[in-house]
Design a protein around this motif. Structure first.
Motif, PDB file in Angstrom:
ATOM      1  N   GLN A 232      -2.811  -3.602 -59.758  1.00 56.96           N
ATOM      2  CA  GLN A 232      -1.107  -3.431 -60.077  1.00 56.96           C
ATOM      3  C   GLN A 232      -0.901  -2.020 -59.793  1.00 56.96           C
ATOM      4  O   GLN A 232       0.602  -1.570 -59.236  1.00 56.96           O
ATOM      5  N   MET A 233      -0.995  -0.845 -61.268  1.00 54.94           N
ATOM      6  CA  MET A 233      -1.045   0.136 -60.624  1.00 54.94           C
ATOM      7  C   MET A 233      -1.235   0.548 -59.953  1.00 54.94           C
ATOM      8  O   MET A 233       0.375   2.098 -59.571  1.00 54.94           O
ATOM      9  N   LEU A 234      -2.186   0.750 -59.381  1.00 57.76           N
ATOM     10  CA  LEU A 234      -2.260   1.473 -57.557  1.00 57.76           C
ATOM     11  C   LEU A 234      -1.366   0.941 -56.780  1.00 57.76           C
ATOM     12  O   LEU A 234      -0.957   0.919 -55.329  1.00 57.76           O
ATOM     13  N   ASP A 235      -0.003  -0.572 -56.927  1.00 57.27           N
ATOM     14  CA  ASP A 235       0.839  -0.783 -56.023  1.00 57.27           C
ATOM     15  C   ASP A 235       0.218  -1.606 -54.655  1.00 57.27           C
ATOM     16  O   ASP A 235       0.100  -1.451 -52.867  1.00 57.27           O
ATOM     17  N   LEU A 236      -0.760  -1.971 -54.757  1.00 56.77           N
ATOM     18  CA  LEU A 236      -1.647  -2.711 -53.610  1.00 56.77           C
ATOM     19  C   LEU A 236      -1.941  -4.059 -53.390  1.00 56.77           C
ATOM     20  O   LEU A 236      -2.340  -4.058 -52.683  1.00 56.77           O
ATOM     21  N   GLN A 237      -1.174  -4.461 -53.824  1.00 52.71           N
ATOM     22  CA  GLN A 237      -0.496  -5.687 -53.369  1.00 52.71           C
ATOM     23  C   GLN A 237       0.500  -5.904 -52.690  1.00 52.71           C
ATOM     24  O   GLN A 237       1.177  -6.989 -51.843  1.00 52.71           O
ATOM     25  N   SER A 238       1.239  -4.693 -52.314  1.00 53.75           N
ATOM     26  CA  SER A 238       2.632  -4.564 -50.942  1.00 53.75           C
ATOM     27  C   SER A 238       1.162  -4.091 -50.462  1.00 53.75           C
ATOM     28  O   SER A 238       0.602  -3.820 -50.363  1.00 53.75           O
ATOM     29  N   GLY A 239       2.269  -4.219 -49.196  1.00 54.44           N
ATOM     30  CA  GLY A 239       2.006  -3.954 -47.778  1.00 54.44           C
ATOM     31  C   GLY A 239       1.672  -2.143 -47.539  1.00 54.44           C
ATOM     32  O   GLY A 239       0.558  -1.953 -47.290  1.00 54.44           O
ATOM     33  N   LYS A 240       2.300  -1.643 -48.369  1.00 58.00           N
ATOM     34  CA  LYS A 240       1.840  -0.135 -48.644  1.00 58.00           C
ATOM     35  C   LYS A 240       2.330   0.194 -49.181  1.00 58.00           C
ATOM     36  O   LYS A 240       3.588   0.462 -50.221  1.00 58.00           O
ATOM     37  N   PRO A 241       1.702   0.864 -50.534  1.00 60.16           N
ATOM     38  CA  PRO A 241       1.908   1.305 -52.128  1.00 60.16           C
ATOM     39  C   PRO A 241       2.609   2.136 -51.869  1.00 60.16           C
ATOM     40  O   PRO A 241       3.062   3.064 -51.423  1.00 60.16           O
ATOM     41  N   SER A 242       3.944   1.836 -52.682  1.00 59.94           N
ATOM     42  CA  SER A 242       4.995   3.226 -52.862  1.00 59.94           C
ATOM     43  C   SER A 242       4.825   4.688 -54.106  1.00 59.94           C
ATOM     44  O   SER A 242       6.100   4.806 -53.882  1.00 59.94           O
ATOM     45  N   SER A 243       4.146   3.424 -55.703  1.00 63.53           N
ATOM     46  CA  SER A 243       4.193   3.934 -56.682  1.00 63.53           C
ATOM     47  C   SER A 243       4.184   4.924 -56.731  1.00 63.53           C
ATOM     48  O   SER A 243       2.906   5.544 -55.836  1.00 63.53           O
ATOM     49  N   SER A 244       3.848   6.145 -57.462  1.00 60.91           N
ATOM     50  CA  SER A 244       3.215   6.903 -57.965  1.00 60.91           C
ATOM     51  C   SER A 244       1.897   7.879 -57.321  1.00 60.91           C
ATOM     52  O   SER A 244       1.673   8.384 -56.703  1.00 60.91           O
ATOM     53  N   ALA A 245       1.413   6.741 -58.432  1.00 66.40           N
ATOM     54  CA  ALA A 245      -0.030   6.472 -58.508  1.00 66.40           C
ATOM     55  C   ALA A 245      -1.145   5.972 -57.368  1.00 66.40           C
ATOM     56  O   ALA A 245      -1.854   6.137 -57.172  1.00 66.40           O
TER      57      ALA A 245
END
Length: 319
Positions: A232-245
């Motif tokens: 969740q923190m690394l936004d790995l469930q999205s197509g391409k991570p967009s969070s800063s982390a």
């Protein structure tokens, strides 16, 4: 309300410090009086008479606020475009991650284009994340057995359903029922931890450091929660991570194919350090996990780190 009237159980999908424990409210006592006294409503009629004036003032303030915000946004975009036009090629790559704030208050960025190596490693990691734990698959059973042998090299391997699994921090006699949202990758993370950092792994397993709580966190289940928190923190469930982390992690992934697994080990060790610092007990686990995530996000923002092993919290690990 007595302790026996409220039974709370740590839920494996419950991460990020959000308290989503399941409650059994069958023993709750009823309320004998309202939470707010009647005096709270005594002046409601006088408030209604002036509500239109108050709302008009608030509307003007909101208009001014959004005007200023829009002006600042235009100025930032103008500066950003100027830097792209007049800056060097190297500067272009650094300016692309332009910060913006979403409706939920989290910082997101426009990620720079990924290199072929980053794309390949991100794709491989996502494939790992998509694999659920399946207790009927032989390779998953073998992985559980491998974890046991790494954790307890001098003990006999128990059946796949046994009370002995609770010694490792599984909540039931069948570890396969504890994975849920964590997936098979969380078991891979635990095995990696035991192999690469055996001293830290065993110190956490046996709770050797610091003054421990009477009711400690379950080791294995904590690991599953940490894996899920990182996804969740690394936004790995999205197509391409967009969070800063997430974007920062993609940079580290280019340097280290096992960056996710190494970050898991760091997060587990950091979580235990936070646990001891807070003198936490079982019911505090989600708060500790939230603090762990916040600390990791801060460390990932450091610009002078080029690999996971250069994060400050990495120094907590022992081989």
């Amino acid at each position: 309300m007595t302790s026996r009237t409220l039974r709370r159980r740590l839920h494996h999908g419950d991460v990020d410090g959000k308290r989503n424990e399941k409650y059994d409210a069958s023993g709750f006592e009823g309320l004998s009086e309202p939470l707010l006294g009647s005096h709270e409503y005594s002046d409601r009629s006088s408030e209604v008479r002036t509500l239109e004036d108050i709302w008009d003032d608030e509307r003007k303030k909101q208009q001014l606020h959004w005007t200023l915000l829009f002006s600042q946004l235009i100025a930032q975009w103008a500066q950003w475009i100027a830097n792209i036009v007049f800056g060097s090629g190297a500067l272009f790559g650094r300016l692309l991650p332009f910060s913006m704030t979403t409706h939920n208050g989290k910082n997101h960025r426009v990620a720079p284009p990924l290199s072929l190596l980053q794309e390949e490693r991100l794709r491989n990691l996502k494939q790992r994340l998509e694999v659920p734990f399946d207790g009927s698959r032989v390779e998953h059973q073998d992985a559980l057995k491998r974890l046991w042998r790494l954790a307890y090299p001098d003990r006999e391997l128990p059946p796949l359903k046994s009370e002995l699994w609770k010694d490792m921090g599984w909540q039931g006699t069948d570890p396969s029922t504890d994975f849920r949202g964590g997936g098979f990758v969380s078991l891979e993370n635990l095995i990696f931890f035991a192999q690469k950092y055996p001293e830290s792994f065993h110190r956490l397993l046996y709770k050797k450091d610091g003054q421990r709580a009477e009711w400690e966190y379950p080791f294995a289940v904590a690991g599953i929660n940490i894996s899920f928190m990182l996804v969740q923190m690394l936004d790995l469930q999205s197509g391409k991570p967009s969070s800063s982390a997430g974007i920062r992690f993609l940079e580290l992934l280019e340097k280290d194919e096992m960056a996710f697994d190494n970050l898991f080990c760091i997060a587990f060790q950091l979580m235990d350090a936070q646990w001891l610092a807070k003198r936490a007990s079982y019911m505090d686990f989600n708060d500790v996990l939230k603090s762990t995530r916040s600390q990791l996000e801060r460390e990932l923002e450091l610009e002078d780190t080029s690999s996971v092993k250069e994060l400050p919290a990495y120094n907590l690990l022992r081989r």
